[in-house]
Design an enzyme around this catalytic site. Structure first.
Site, mmCIF file in Angstrom:
data_model
loop_
_atom_site.group_PDB
_atom_site.id
_atom_site.type_symbol
_atom_site.label_atom_id
_atom_site.label_comp_id
_atom_site.label_asym_id
_atom_site.label_seq_id
_atom_site.Cartn_x
_atom_site.Cartn_y
_atom_site.Cartn_z
ATOM 1 N N GLY A 83 0.821 -1.099 0.257
ATOM 2 C CA GLY A 83 -0.068 -0.056 -0.037
ATOM 3 C C GLY A 83 0.926 1.149 0.005
ATOM 4 O O GLY A 83 2.253 1.230 0.167
ATOM 5 N N CYS A 136 5.181 -6.210 1.292
ATOM 6 C CA CYS A 136 5.606 -4.718 1.288
ATOM 7 C C CYS A 136 5.077 -4.090 2.543
ATOM 8 O O CYS A 136 5.159 -4.493 3.475
ATOM 9 C CB CYS A 136 5.337 -4.124 0.118
ATOM 10 S SG CYS A 136 5.895 -2.345 -0.140
ATOM 11 N N TYR A 137 4.108 -3.290 2.259
ATOM 12 C CA TYR A 137 3.410 -2.706 3.405
ATOM 13 C C TYR A 137 2.909 -3.689 4.499
ATOM 14 O O TYR A 137 3.006 -3.716 5.581
ATOM 15 C CB TYR A 137 2.215 -1.959 3.069
ATOM 16 C CG TYR A 137 1.587 -0.988 4.111
ATOM 17 C CD1 TYR A 137 2.081 0.156 5.073
ATOM 18 C CD2 TYR A 137 0.362 -1.679 4.914
ATOM 19 C CE1 TYR A 137 1.434 0.593 5.937
ATOM 20 C CE2 TYR A 137 -0.208 -1.122 5.815
ATOM 21 C CZ TYR A 137 0.259 0.117 6.552
ATOM 22 O OH TYR A 137 -0.290 0.659 7.509
ATOM 23 N N HIS A 168 7.982 -7.073 -4.282
ATOM 24 C CA HIS A 168 6.414 -7.254 -4.706
ATOM 25 C C HIS A 168 6.709 -8.558 -5.556
ATOM 26 O O HIS A 168 6.885 -8.587 -6.854
ATOM 27 C CB HIS A 168 6.089 -6.117 -5.473
ATOM 28 C CG HIS A 168 5.694 -5.031 -4.690
ATOM 29 N ND1 HIS A 168 4.539 -4.860 -4.203
ATOM 30 C CD2 HIS A 168 6.236 -3.863 -4.510
ATOM 31 C CE1 HIS A 168 4.470 -3.853 -3.453
ATOM 32 N NE2 HIS A 168 5.556 -3.119 -3.555
ATOM 33 N N GLU A 207 4.278 -9.888 -7.007
ATOM 34 C CA GLU A 207 2.970 -9.963 -7.841
ATOM 35 C C GLU A 207 3.480 -9.199 -9.131
ATOM 36 O O GLU A 207 2.656 -9.321 -10.094
ATOM 37 C CB GLU A 207 1.764 -9.404 -7.067
ATOM 38 C CG GLU A 207 1.911 -7.851 -7.097
ATOM 39 C CD GLU A 207 2.493 -7.470 -5.774
ATOM 40 O OE1 GLU A 207 3.383 -8.225 -5.303
ATOM 41 O OE2 GLU A 207 2.009 -6.324 -5.218
ATOM 42 N N ASP A 254 -18.740 -9.324 -22.248
ATOM 43 C CA ASP A 254 -19.222 -9.648 -20.881
ATOM 44 C C ASP A 254 -20.558 -9.997 -21.053
ATOM 45 O O ASP A 254 -20.748 -11.219 -20.514
ATOM 46 C CB ASP A 254 -19.444 -8.215 -19.842
ATOM 47 C CG ASP A 254 -18.066 -7.847 -19.733
ATOM 48 O OD1 ASP A 254 -16.892 -8.724 -20.024
ATOM 49 O OD2 ASP A 254 -17.799 -6.659 -19.299
ATOM 50 N N LYS A 278 -11.588 -9.745 -15.893
ATOM 51 C CA LYS A 278 -11.708 -9.566 -17.398
ATOM 52 C C LYS A 278 -11.115 -10.808 -18.195
ATOM 53 O O LYS A 278 -11.717 -11.800 -18.833
ATOM 54 C CB LYS A 278 -11.419 -8.269 -17.770
ATOM 55 C CG LYS A 278 -11.857 -8.070 -19.244
ATOM 56 C CD LYS A 278 -13.113 -7.498 -19.603
ATOM 57 C CE LYS A 278 -13.462 -7.139 -20.940
ATOM 58 N NZ LYS A 278 -14.872 -6.537 -20.820
#
Ligand code: XMP
Length: 512
Positions: free
Chosen positions: A53, A80-81, A167, A169, A225, A368
């Site tokens: 964050g 991280c945070y 990170h 990710e 969608d 998505k």
């Protein structure tokens, strides 16, 4: 279904982590950092990940975590945070060292580690921190460090707690995904069972339970969608479904045919194809203001849809449910965890009170990219599943000035050429959107022996992650040339081609 809770300390980080966990075939769900230990227990997650964050644990107020969550016996990974918060809350020390690290950073291992089991002695990770953990809490072993982060990774094998300063990710962290998988499979002992097939089976069962023997209505817009939502409902209760496709005259070339082909012939679903082009063009005659055009198109769409719904209701056995293609980001962004607002895209939320429906939202837990994969698995053609976003008002926001049949036809043909060449060049999936725009001016040209006075076409192609910002795509010049030649040769009414080199901001993606 095993569930990983991603605690949100900064929305973008949390969404990316949630997606990465799902890529490892484990279901994940984002929860706010204010969640209580009791609420966590109620969700009985298999693991918890604390996201990064933008704040420092020293700021007041800085988001925190209910400390009772650490007592639940659930494996936790702090990132991280989230790592610093764990260190601070569990009795370690976080310091404002004044020397942060940003970007690619060299990581050095120390000691034996579950998380980094297959990692080389040194590797590259992606850092973004000002503060640093300088002392790990009791029970933790420090298993990696970087020049400015003495505790870059720490692990507590007994409590199944891990924390990483970098990170995992982001793609710049080598083996980042492998680290997340190590945590999920080996620290938390979860199995990779969240797959397209499991998503489909689960949704099919949920739809059947919700709908019973009632009838269901679904508006198809031509977009991804609504098509995937309809395909899922078809799989669940196909014979109770009626789809409605309103052709506004502002759709892309072959769009209506393709919807008919897929839903009527391939899926055998009842499809009401409303050919409303004339009514749309009549309503738009003489209107040049962009907002006025949007309003007319949106309202007329609802009226057309309403007419179909009334007919069906009048025939007795009317539909009780309406399918909406709400996605997980819509749910997260609405904040409440409940997407109360119906998507503005082809907004069918403006229906009158007496035509009220219960909503079916089979995509509301999906991102998505997952929607696209589910669509492919359900047998939707690639052309529908991989379609770029298309605005609700369709070509109407790409025709500057008055929208007429003739001008819509010119733009539709031009759009087809642009997209066709972009696809042939293999760039269609890479670009966020690529299309043609028709301005309200004509220019002089010369063709053969004659002077022409016709429309220019503007090529608009952008890259983007979320449409909030966008950059103009650096299309290869030979591709631009091929598009321009074809536009002028094949599209009657066009004698000049220009390329839009505006990013967003200051421009918008669409022209109106
Ligand atoms: P702009 O032009 O604002 O577009 O940069 C951002 C994204 O939104 C789409 N867009 C719309 N979608 N109704 C829609 O459903 C609209 O009126 C509308 N206007 C823009 C646009 O295609 C882009 O992806």
């Amino acid at each position: 279904m095993t569930n990983v809770l991603v605690v949100d300390f900064g929305a973008q980080y949390a969404q990316l982590i949630a997606r990465r966990v799902r890529e490892a075939h484990v279901y994940s769900q984002i929860v706010p950092s204010t969640i209580s230990a009791a609420a966590v227990s109620a969700l009985s997650p298999g693991a918890i990940i604390l996201s990064g964050g933008p704040k420092s644990v020293y700021e007041t107020p800085a988001p925190s975590l209910d400390p009772a969550i650490y007592e639940l016996g659930i494996p936790i990974l702090g990132i991280c945070y989230g790592a610093q918060l764990m260190a601070q809350q569990l009795g370690g020390e976080v310091a404002r060292t004044g020397a942060g690290e940003y970007g690619r950073t060299a990581l050095t291992r120390s000691g034996s580690s579950v998380l980094l089991a297959d990692w080389p002695e040194s590797s590259t990770c992606w850092m973004s921190h000002g503060d640093a953990i300088v002392r790990a809490p009791d029970g933790f072993v420090v298993t990696a460090s970087t020049p400015e982060a003495p505790v870059a990774v720490m692990e507590d094998a007994t409590r199944h707690f891990s924390a990483v300063q970098f990170h995992p990710e982001v793609v710049h962290t080598e083996q980042g995904q492998a680290l997340l998988e190590k945590f999920l499979y080996h620290v938390a002992n979860l199995s990779p069972s969240w797959t397209n097939t499991s998503i489909i089976n689960e949704q099919v069962a949920a739809i059947r339970a919700q709908v019973g023997s009632e009838r269901v209505l679904c508006a198809l817009s031509g977009g991804v969608d609504s098509a995937v939502a309809a395909a899922l409902v078809t799989r669940a209760i196909g014979s109770q479904l009626t789809c409605v496709f309103v052709d506004t005259g502002l759709m892309r070339k072959h769009e209506g045919d393709q919807i008919e082909e897929t839903f009527t012939r391939q899926f055998g679903v009842e499809l009401i194809h409303v050919k409303a082009q004339d009514r749309f063009f009549d309503a738009l005659a003489g209107v040049t203001d962009p907002e006025a055009k949007r309003k007319i198109i949106g309202e007329l769409f609802i009226r057309e849809f309403e007419a179909v719904a009334r007919d069906l209701a009048g025939a007795g056995d009317g539909p009780r449910f309406l399918v909406q293609g709400t996605l997980y980001p819509d749910v997260i962004e609405s904040g409440s965890g409940h997407a109360a607002t119906i998507k503005s895209h082809h907004n069918v939320g403006g229906l009158p009170e007496d035509l009220s429906f219960d909503l079916i939202e089979p995509l509301r837990s999906l991102f998505k990219d997952e929607v696209r994969q589910v669509g492919e698995e359900l047998g939707l053609p690639g052309e529908i599943v991989w379609r770029q976003p298309f605005p609700g008002p369709g070509l109407g926001v790409r025709i500057v000035g008055e929208v007429t049949r003739e001008r819509a036809e010119i733009l539709r043909n031009a759009d087809f050429v642009v997209v066709d060449e972009i696809k042939k060049a293999g760039l269609y999936r890479e670009l966020w959107q690529s299309f043609a725009v028709l301005p309200a001016v004509r220019t002089v040209g010369v063709m053969g022996d004659g002077r022409t006075y016709a429309y220019p076409i503007i090529i608009r192609a952008v890259t983007s992650d979320d449409a909030m910002t966008a950059d103009w795509a650096r299309l290869p010049y030979d591709l631009v040339e091929r598009i321009a030649n074809r536009l002028i040769r094949e599209v009657e009414g066009v004698n000049r081609v220009a390329l839009d080199v505006t990013s967003k901001p200051p421009g918008t993606i669409e022209w109106e």
